[in-house]
Motif scaffolding. Structure first.
Motif, PDB file in Angstrom:
ATOM      1  N   ASP A 162      40.035 -30.287  37.798  1.00 51.67           N
ATOM      2  CA  ASP A 162      40.445 -29.073  37.231  1.00 51.67           C
ATOM      3  C   ASP A 162      39.258 -28.118  37.147  1.00 51.67           C
ATOM      4  O   ASP A 162      38.107 -28.407  36.345  1.00 51.67           O
ATOM      5  CB  ASP A 162      41.286 -28.991  35.977  1.00 51.67           C
ATOM      6  N   THR A 163      39.430 -26.977  37.539  1.00 45.85           N
ATOM      7  CA  THR A 163      38.550 -25.924  36.839  1.00 45.85           C
ATOM      8  C   THR A 163      39.211 -24.615  36.299  1.00 45.85           C
ATOM      9  O   THR A 163      40.272 -24.069  36.864  1.00 45.85           O
ATOM     10  CB  THR A 163      37.793 -25.189  38.249  1.00 45.85           C
ATOM     11  N   ASP A 164      39.020 -24.803  34.884  1.00 47.64           N
ATOM     12  CA  ASP A 164      40.051 -23.896  34.090  1.00 47.64           C
ATOM     13  C   ASP A 164      38.782 -22.647  33.693  1.00 47.64           C
ATOM     14  O   ASP A 164      37.829 -22.983  32.872  1.00 47.64           O
ATOM     15  CB  ASP A 164      40.380 -24.697  32.893  1.00 47.64           C
ATOM     16  N   TYR A 165      39.396 -21.481  33.636  1.00 52.03           N
ATOM     17  CA  TYR A 165      38.653 -20.118  33.535  1.00 52.03           C
ATOM     18  C   TYR A 165      39.142 -19.638  31.804  1.00 52.03           C
ATOM     19  O   TYR A 165      38.491 -19.055  31.326  1.00 52.03           O
ATOM     20  CB  TYR A 165      38.832 -19.144  34.582  1.00 52.03           C
ATOM     21  N   ASN A 166      40.164 -20.494  31.279  1.00 52.92           N
ATOM     22  CA  ASN A 166      40.763 -19.788  30.091  1.00 52.92           C
ATOM     23  C   ASN A 166      40.990 -18.515  30.102  1.00 52.92           C
ATOM     24  O   ASN A 166      41.092 -17.860  28.923  1.00 52.92           O
ATOM     25  CB  ASN A 166      39.850 -20.352  29.117  1.00 52.92           C
ATOM     26  N   SER A 167      41.393 -17.984  31.126  1.00 53.88           N
ATOM     27  CA  SER A 167      41.567 -16.416  31.229  1.00 53.88           C
ATOM     28  C   SER A 167      42.373 -16.203  32.531  1.00 53.88           C
ATOM     29  O   SER A 167      42.155 -17.262  33.611  1.00 53.88           O
ATOM     30  CB  SER A 167      40.431 -15.529  31.323  1.00 53.88           C
ATOM     31  N   THR A 168      43.162 -15.125  32.785  1.00 51.14           N
ATOM     32  CA  THR A 168      43.863 -14.923  34.085  1.00 51.14           C
ATOM     33  C   THR A 168      42.760 -14.609  35.005  1.00 51.14           C
ATOM     34  O   THR A 168      42.353 -13.329  35.020  1.00 51.14           O
ATOM     35  CB  THR A 168      44.932 -14.002  33.814  1.00 51.14           C
ATOM     36  N   VAL A 169      42.736 -15.229  36.104  1.00 54.65           N
ATOM     37  CA  VAL A 169      41.922 -14.792  37.134  1.00 54.65           C
ATOM     38  C   VAL A 169      42.965 -14.528  38.555  1.00 54.65           C
ATOM     39  O   VAL A 169      42.187 -13.899  39.381  1.00 54.65           O
ATOM     40  CB  VAL A 169      40.690 -15.974  37.630  1.00 54.65           C
ATOM     41  N   SER A 170      43.947 -14.903  38.456  1.00 57.83           N
ATOM     42  CA  SER A 170      44.923 -14.418  39.716  1.00 57.83           C
ATOM     43  C   SER A 170      46.400 -14.517  39.155  1.00 57.83           C
ATOM     44  O   SER A 170      46.692 -14.561  37.985  1.00 57.83           O
ATOM     45  CB  SER A 170      44.767 -15.513  40.742  1.00 57.83           C
ATOM     46  N   TYR A 171      47.263 -14.296  40.096  1.00 57.57           N
ATOM     47  CA  TYR A 171      48.640 -14.210  39.699  1.00 57.57           C
ATOM     48  C   TYR A 171      49.430 -14.688  40.973  1.00 57.57           C
ATOM     49  O   TYR A 171      49.162 -14.367  42.031  1.00 57.57           O
ATOM     50  CB  TYR A 171      49.141 -12.652  39.534  1.00 57.57           C
ATOM     51  N   GLY A 172      50.428 -15.364  40.465  1.00 61.45           N
ATOM     52  CA  GLY A 172      51.420 -15.877  41.776  1.00 61.45           C
ATOM     53  C   GLY A 172      52.508 -15.060  41.686  1.00 61.45           C
ATOM     54  O   GLY A 172      53.037 -14.180  40.654  1.00 61.45           O
ATOM     55  N   ILE A 173      52.953 -14.526  43.024  1.00 60.65           N
ATOM     56  CA  ILE A 173      54.032 -13.578  43.247  1.00 60.65           C
ATOM     57  C   ILE A 173      54.978 -14.323  44.289  1.00 60.65           C
ATOM     58  O   ILE A 173      54.921 -15.185  44.609  1.00 60.65           O
ATOM     59  CB  ILE A 173      53.247 -12.278  43.669  1.00 60.65           C
ATOM     60  N   ARG A 174      56.204 -13.506  44.213  1.00 58.41           N
ATOM     61  CA  ARG A 174      57.423 -13.640  45.398  1.00 58.41           C
ATOM     62  C   ARG A 174      57.104 -12.492  46.206  1.00 58.41           C
ATOM     63  O   ARG A 174      57.382 -11.389  45.934  1.00 58.41           O
ATOM     64  CB  ARG A 174      58.453 -14.047  44.549  1.00 58.41           C
ATOM     65  N   ARG A 175      56.801 -12.755  47.383  1.00 53.37           N
ATOM     66  CA  ARG A 175      56.470 -11.785  48.559  1.00 53.37           C
ATOM     67  C   ARG A 175      57.736 -11.059  48.615  1.00 53.37           C
ATOM     68  O   ARG A 175      57.419  -9.581  48.916  1.00 53.37           O
ATOM     69  CB  ARG A 175      56.135 -12.303  49.656  1.00 53.37           C
ATOM     70  N   ARG A 176      59.107 -11.581  48.505  1.00 51.48           N
ATOM     71  CA  ARG A 176      60.087 -10.396  48.777  1.00 51.48           C
ATOM     72  C   ARG A 176      60.133  -9.475  47.775  1.00 51.48           C
ATOM     73  O   ARG A 176      60.584  -8.347  47.813  1.00 51.48           O
ATOM     74  CB  ARG A 176      61.398 -11.314  49.015  1.00 51.48           C
ATOM     75  N   GLU A 177      59.669  -9.594  46.613  1.00 49.63           N
ATOM     76  CA  GLU A 177      59.616  -8.936  45.249  1.00 49.63           C
ATOM     77  C   GLU A 177      58.429  -7.880  45.450  1.00 49.63           C
ATOM     78  O   GLU A 177      58.580  -6.625  45.581  1.00 49.63           O
ATOM     79  CB  GLU A 177      59.738  -9.566  44.057  1.00 49.63           C
TER      80      GLU A 177
END
Length: 372
Positions: A85-100
Motif C-alpha cells: 500500500d501507498t497511503d497519502y493520508n489525504s484525498t488524492v482522487s475520487y471514485g465516481i459512477r459514470r452514469r451519474e
C-alpha cells in the motif's frame, strides 16, 4: 432546417466540457448523442481533484445524492507477485459512477441537447455540414469515443488501429459479497501484468465493485481477465466470482494515435482524438482538458473554421500533453527487448519510491501537472 454554430457529437465528458467552455462565447452550441442520459458507461470510474477544479465543480455539492468516493492511496503490485500500500493520508482522487458523472456534466453544459439521436447522415454544402438532413452547422466536434462517426470522416479506421482493449464489470455487492471483499474503498488496487503490457484494477466505491483489466496486446484478452480474477481470489482480495457480465471497450493512447484532430469545419476531442494517458490509459482528464482546449481554439478562430485556423487546437494539445515518444518509458519500449522490460518492470514495482513517485504520482495522478 434547424441550425447551430457548433454541433458536438457525443455527450460524454469531452463533449460536455467543450460545450461548458463555450458557455460565454455567444455561440449557439448543440450536443447530439445516440443515447439518453443517464446511461451506463464502461469505465473504471475515477477522477482527480484537478478535474473538479478545471470544471469549477464543488466536491461537496456534487456529492449530494451522487457517489463520490474519496481515494487516499493505492495498493500496487503485479499479477502473481507481492503488493503493498501507498497511503497519502489525504484525498488524492475520487471514485465516481459514470452514469451519474456524465449526466451531471451534460445537464450543466449549457448546450441544447438532442438525446437518443444518432448521427445517421452527414453532407457538406457551401462550407457547412448538414446532419441527418435536419441540422445545419459550420463546425462539427467529434466527441463520440473511439468509434466516433466524426473521426471516421477524418480517415480514422478503428479496426486497423493499435488500440488498448479492456474488459470490466461494475456491480453492487450483496451482503455475502461485501463480507468477502477485502478491497478498501479508499485504497483501489492496481496489478500490472507480468509482461507490463497492461494492468488490472479493483475499485470499491461504497457498495459498488469495479473489476477490470486492459492491455496493449489485443490477443487473448479474456484469458488475461480470467487469470486476473483468479489471482484476486487466490490472494484473498475477493472470495466470490464476478457475477456481472464483463463488458469491453477500446481506446487509443496519446502519442500512439495517428488520428487527425482538426480539419475543415471539424475537430476531434477526447477518445475520438486518441488522447488517453500513455502509461495509465486514463481518459477522463485528457477528455475534459481537450474539450476545454477545443473551446479555446473555437473562440480564437472567430468564425473561421478552416483547417489552417483550427490548427491552433493541435498546438494546444501538444503543449499540454507533449510530443509522441518524449518520455523515458516510451523510449525504453522502443529500444529494449520485451522480456527485459517485463523483468525490469516487475523489479521496479517492488520498489516503494518508484511506485509512489513514478507509477502513482506521475502515471496515474499526474500530480506534477497543475489544472488548466
Amino acid at each position: 432546417m434547424d441550425a447551430c454554430d457548433v454541433l458536438i457529437v457525443g455527450g460524454g465528458p469531452a463533449g460536455s466540457a467543450c460545450a461548458w467552455g463555450l458557455g460565454n462565447s455567444g455561440l449557439d452550441v448543440r450536443i447530439l448523442d445516440k443515447q439518453r442520459f443517464p446511461r451506463d458507461k464502461v469505465c473504471g470510474g475515477w477522477i482527480t481533484p484537478a478535474v473538479l477544479s478545471e470544471l469549477g465543480i464543488d466536491a461537496a455539492e456534487y456529492a449530494r445524492g451522487r457517489l463520490l468516493q474519496p481515494i487516499t492511496g493505492f495498493r500496487t503490485g503485479y499479477i502473481g507477485g507481492p503488493a503493498f500500500d501507498t497511503d497519502y493520508n489525504s484525498t488524492v482522487s475520487y471514485g465516481i459512477r459514470r452514469r451519474e458523472f456524465d449526466e451531471y456534466l451534460l445537464r450543466r453544459s449549457g448546450a441544447r441537447l438532442m438525446e437518443g439521436v444518432a448521427l445517421a447522415s452527414l453532407e457538406g454544402e457551401d462550407g457547412e455540414w448538414i446532419v441527418n438532413g435536419q441540422i445545419r452547422t459550420r463546425l462539427l466536434v467529434g466527441a463520440g469515443g473511439h468509434f466516433c462517426p466524426v473521426a471516421k470522416l477524418t480517415g480514422a479506421k478503428p479496426a486497423r488501429e493499435n488500440a488498448v482493449v479492456a474488459q470490466e464489470a461494475e456491480f453492487e455487492m450483496d451482503e455475502r459479497q461485501r463480507a468477502g471483499c477485502r478491497i478498501r474503498p479508499e485504497i483501489p488496487e492496481l496489478y500490472f501484468c507480468a509482461d507490463i503490457k497492461g494492468y488490472g484494477w479493483c475499485f470499491r466505491k461504497q457498495n459498488l465493485l469495479n473489476i477490470g483489466l486492459g492491455r496493449m496486446d489485443q490477443h487473448r484478452l479474456s484469458e488475461h481477465v480470467a487469470a486476473f480474477v483468479r489471482f484476486l481470489q487466490a490472494a484473498g482480495r475477493i472470495t466470490f466470482d464476478v457475477p456481472a457480465a464483463l463488458l469491453g471497450h477500446a481506446y487509443l493512447l496519446y502519442g500512439v494515435s495517428e488520428r487527425k484532430t482538426a480539419d475543415d469545419g471539424m475537430l476531434l476531442i477526447g477518445d475520438a482524438a486518441g488522447l488517453a494517458y500513455k502509461q495509465s490509459g486514463e481518459g477522463i482528464r485528457p477528455a475534459i482538458e481537450s474539450g476545454l482546449l477545443a473551446a479555446q481554439a473555437i473562440v480564437a478562430a472567430q468564425g473561421n473554421y478552416s483547417r489552417e485556423s483550427l490548427q491552433r487546437y493541435g498546438a494546444l494539445l501538444r503543449k499540454r500533453f507533449g510530443k509522441s515518444g518524449q518520455d523515458w518509458a516510451s523510449k525504453a519500449g522502443q529500444h529494449l527487448p520485451s522480456a527485459w522490460i517485463g523483468a525490469l518492470g516487475r523489479t521496479l514495482l517492488g520498489t516503494r519510491w518508484f511506485v509512489r513517485d513514478v507509477v502513482i504520482d506521475r502515471w496515474f495522478l499526474h500530480a506534477n501537472e497543475p489544472a488548466l
